[in-house]
Write an enzyme that holds these catalytic residues in place. Sequence first.
Site, mmCIF file in Angstrom:
data_model
loop_
_atom_site.group_PDB
_atom_site.id
_atom_site.type_symbol
_atom_site.label_atom_id
_atom_site.label_comp_id
_atom_site.label_asym_id
_atom_site.label_seq_id
_atom_site.Cartn_x
_atom_site.Cartn_y
_atom_site.Cartn_z
ATOM 1 N N ASP A 179 1.305 -8.759 1.657
ATOM 2 C CA ASP A 179 -0.252 -8.137 1.554
ATOM 3 C C ASP A 179 -0.459 -6.688 1.177
ATOM 4 O OD1 ASP A 179 -2.568 -7.884 2.239
ATOM 5 O OD2 ASP A 179 -2.266 -7.968 4.156
ATOM 6 N N HIS A 185 -4.364 -2.586 9.917
ATOM 7 C CA HIS A 185 -2.869 -3.384 9.900
ATOM 8 C C HIS A 185 -1.644 -3.679 10.798
ATOM 9 C CE1 HIS A 185 -4.246 -5.892 5.937
ATOM 10 N NE2 HIS A 185 -5.475 -5.103 6.583
ATOM 11 N N ALA A 212 0.778 -1.118 0.637
ATOM 12 C CA ALA A 212 0.293 0.324 -0.224
ATOM 13 C C ALA A 212 0.796 1.187 -0.049
ATOM 14 C CB ALA A 212 -0.757 -0.048 1.359
#
Length: 186
Positions: free
Chosen positions: A91, A57, A41
Amino acid sequence: MTRENEGAAILVTGPARSGKSEWAERLAHESGRPVIYVATAREDPDDADWMARIEAHRRRRPAHWSTLCAPAELEAAITTAGAGDVCLLIDSLGTWVANLIELDDAVWQARSERLLAALEQCPTARVILVAEETGWGVIPAYPIGRLFRDRLGGLVRRLGPRCSATYLVTGGHALDLRRLGVPIDR
């Protein structure tokens, strides 16, 4: 979890808010290895909701896990960080695909191939990949949405057969597709 297939990757896929990140985090913890969380991200201080998701997260991760930010150069991060007896938790692939959505098809295909090659060159690292399932609804009405869906879906389909385990997480449950499913010949 045993240490068999030590370098083999694990794919964790599912819809939004299904629990896939939590399942991947559990697998990383159970690996017994030092964990490097590879975040794809990009932070955007102007998007409060996005920043809250990133922070959620962060709060879930143990303090002793390392974090490596790789919003675009995921292949290099895997090659560099995955050289030892570690667990890389990536992720997510959907965010990485979104970050590269403006690449033309030839460049995208080359990047996909580099990602697959980087994963194959991690013989001792455990790599856990989190990916979103985007193709379960209607066909996106806009070209960029269709491109995203097709690129992510194609990448996930290519990764599945290369992984020692492929989990579908939905409704808070993880299903091991390698045990329950039948592979589709390509």
